[in-house]
Design a protein around this motif. Structure first.
Motif, PDB file in Angstrom:
ATOM      1  N   PHE A 226     -62.680 -29.471  19.344  1.00 51.39           N
ATOM      2  CA  PHE A 226     -62.948 -28.083  19.713  1.00 51.39           C
ATOM      3  C   PHE A 226     -62.290 -27.659  21.023  1.00 51.39           C
ATOM      4  N   GLY A 227     -61.479 -28.543  21.607  1.00 50.14           N
ATOM      5  CA  GLY A 227     -60.745 -28.200  22.811  1.00 50.14           C
ATOM      6  C   GLY A 227     -61.637 -27.865  23.982  1.00 50.14           C
ATOM      7  N   LEU A 228     -62.780 -28.504  24.038  1.00 51.43           N
ATOM      8  CA  LEU A 228     -63.773 -28.235  25.079  1.00 51.43           C
ATOM      9  C   LEU A 228     -63.750 -29.364  26.097  1.00 51.43           C
ATOM     10  N   SER A 229     -63.469 -29.035  27.347  1.00 55.72           N
ATOM     11  CA  SER A 229     -63.481 -30.058  28.389  1.00 55.72           C
ATOM     12  C   SER A 229     -64.871 -30.144  28.996  1.00 55.72           C
ATOM     13  N   ARG A 230     -65.137 -31.217  29.694  1.00 57.62           N
ATOM     14  CA  ARG A 230     -66.424 -31.366  30.356  1.00 57.62           C
ATOM     15  C   ARG A 230     -66.629 -30.314  31.438  1.00 57.62           C
ATOM     16  N   ASP A 231     -65.546 -29.839  32.026  1.00 58.26           N
ATOM     17  CA  ASP A 231     -65.643 -28.809  33.062  1.00 58.26           C
ATOM     18  C   ASP A 231     -66.002 -27.445  32.492  1.00 58.26           C
ATOM     19  N   ASP A 232     -65.853 -27.282  31.180  1.00 58.27           N
ATOM     20  CA  ASP A 232     -66.194 -26.000  30.550  1.00 58.27           C
ATOM     21  C   ASP A 232     -67.697 -25.835  30.352  1.00 58.27           C
ATOM     22  N   VAL A 233     -68.448 -26.921  30.519  1.00 59.35           N
ATOM     23  CA  VAL A 233     -69.877 -26.935  30.193  1.00 59.35           C
ATOM     24  C   VAL A 233     -70.712 -26.712  31.448  1.00 59.35           C
ATOM     25  N   ALA A 234     -71.563 -25.682  31.407  1.00 57.94           N
ATOM     26  CA  ALA A 234     -72.437 -25.402  32.554  1.00 57.94           C
ATOM     27  C   ALA A 234     -73.589 -26.387  32.627  1.00 57.94           C
ATOM     28  N   LEU A 235     -74.108 -26.801  31.447  1.00 54.00           N
ATOM     29  CA  LEU A 235     -75.252 -27.703  31.438  1.00 54.00           C
ATOM     30  C   LEU A 235     -75.290 -28.492  30.139  1.00 54.00           C
ATOM     31  N   TRP A 236     -75.489 -29.788  30.282  1.00 51.24           N
ATOM     32  CA  TRP A 236     -75.701 -30.673  29.135  1.00 51.24           C
ATOM     33  C   TRP A 236     -77.206 -30.869  28.972  1.00 51.24           C
ATOM     34  N   ILE A 237     -77.689 -30.631  27.747  1.00 52.21           N
ATOM     35  CA  ILE A 237     -79.116 -30.762  27.459  1.00 52.21           C
ATOM     36  C   ILE A 237     -79.283 -31.825  26.383  1.00 52.21           C
ATOM     37  N   PRO A 238     -79.440 -33.083  26.808  1.00 50.75           N
ATOM     38  CA  PRO A 238     -79.562 -34.173  25.840  1.00 50.75           C
ATOM     39  C   PRO A 238     -81.006 -34.426  25.424  1.00 50.75           C
ATOM     40  N   HIS A 239     -81.156 -35.026  24.273  1.00 52.59           N
ATOM     41  CA  HIS A 239     -82.466 -35.538  23.873  1.00 52.59           C
ATOM     42  C   HIS A 239     -82.919 -36.539  24.923  1.00 52.59           C
ATOM     43  N   GLN A 240     -84.157 -36.405  25.377  1.00 58.12           N
ATOM     44  CA  GLN A 240     -84.687 -37.265  26.439  1.00 58.12           C
ATOM     45  C   GLN A 240     -85.208 -38.562  25.811  1.00 58.12           C
ATOM     46  N   ALA A 241     -84.286 -39.405  25.394  1.00 59.37           N
ATOM     47  CA  ALA A 241     -84.622 -40.549  24.552  1.00 59.37           C
ATOM     48  C   ALA A 241     -85.381 -41.647  25.279  1.00 59.37           C
ATOM     49  N   SER A 242     -84.890 -42.044  26.466  1.00 59.06           N
ATOM     50  CA  SER A 242     -85.513 -43.162  27.171  1.00 59.06           C
ATOM     51  C   SER A 242     -84.952 -43.232  28.581  1.00 59.06           C
TER      52      SER A 242
END
Length: 311
Positions: A226-242
């Motif tokens: 998708f041509g998306l760099s990590r710098d393009d992301v304002a916030l990563w919301i991951p599953h809070q697994a452990s």
């Protein structure tokens, strides 16, 4: 091309009963409160936030890891609580802990195609009612919660799902499971079944090693596709697994200042984990319109899920 989709409202339910394990806080559903109560409450708050009623909704998607009963679907049971009129369709989507991400993916396709205008998506589990006290790793990890969002078609062509990717590695299918119930163990054989099959069972070390093997390439494929760099992301919301979440995010190259890691404060909320943290980020103003957020995580199966959403 962005799939038209925007968040019109959101709501959460968090139990008041708190259990502490050292410095870590967990939330457990109260006696006398049902799974259905929590799910319905989150939906009512999301609808109120959006200024809508259930009769305005075209589709209801349940995205919980475990349902209320085998038949009918959980979405239908919640819809019954919300309204006895209206015109909505209702069905369940299940990829266990990442069910919300899968449901948003499905909803965005319906909205973008013009099949529906307004979709209610909810998630939530009462995982603590299935825990085995003898498995300390899982017994001290999970919390109960519910969360819901109202999605609608956007008039802004830049708002919506930028891209999504999901994959399952079945070699790890039995690392986390509840074996009892449904067709594997129907009522007729319940008394002869192993009681442990009805409790959550996790091989945490094997599950973690599996994730470490597959996730780096999985996320690289997502970014390339998708041509998306990590710098393009304002916030990563991951599953809070452990507690392994932080090191795993470091391994994936996700900046510490642009990600949510609240495992110590909230624990693993199963399917509610991602939408609950998304709602907190929206409530606090940490993200706002125009920002790109990435919803991601792993789930039993072993399934990995990632979706980029421009708010």
């Amino acid at each position: 091309m962005t799939r038209s989709c925007e968040i019109a409202g959101w709501g959460t339910v968090l139990p008041t009963q708190v259990v502490r394990f050292g410095d870590e806080v967990r939330y457990r559903i109260e006696d006398g409160v049902s799974h259905l109560d929590m799910l319905t409450g989150a939906c009512e708050r999301a609808l109120a936030h959006a200024g809508l009623t259930a009769d305005d909704v075209d589709l209801v998607l349940s995205a919980s890891a475990a349902g209320i009963q085998p038949i009918p679907c959980t979405a239908a049971l919640v819809l019954e609580r919300l309204t006895l009129t209206g015109h909505a369709a209702a069905f369940d989507v299940n990829s266990t802990c990442t069910s919300f991400i899968t449901a948003v993916d499905v909803a965005s396709r319906y909205l973008d195609a013009g099949d529906y205008e307004t979709i209610l998506v909810f998630s939530g589990d009462v995982g603590t009612r299935f825990l085995n006290p003898e498995q300390r790793e899982s017994y001290e990890l999970f919390s109960d919660a519910a969360a819901a969002v109202v999605l609608r078609r956007s008039k802004d062509p830049d708002r919506g799902v930028i891209g999504s990717l999901q994959q399952t590695w079945p070699a790890y299918a039995h690392d986390t499971e509840i074996r009892g119930g449904l067709s594997r163990s129907p009522a007729q054989v319940y008394t002869a079944s192993d009681p442990a099959d009805y409790l959550f069972d996790m091989n945490g070390r094997r599950a973690l090693l599996g994730m470490m093997r597959v996730l780096p390439d999985f996320f690289d494929r997502f970014h390339r596709r998708f041509g998306l760099s990590r710098d393009d992301v304002a916030l990563w919301i991951p599953h809070q697994a452990s507690a392994a979440l932080g090191p795993m995010l470091d391994r994936l190259g996700i900046p510490a200042d642009r990600r949510i890691d609240e495992v110590a404060a909230f624990g693993n909320m199963v399917s509610a984990s991602v939408p609950f943290m998304l709602a907190r980020a929206l409530d606090s103003g940490r993200v706002a319109r125009g920002d790109t957020v990435v919803l991601c995580g792993t789930a039993a199966g072993l399934t990995a899920n990632v979706l980029a959403l421009r708010l």
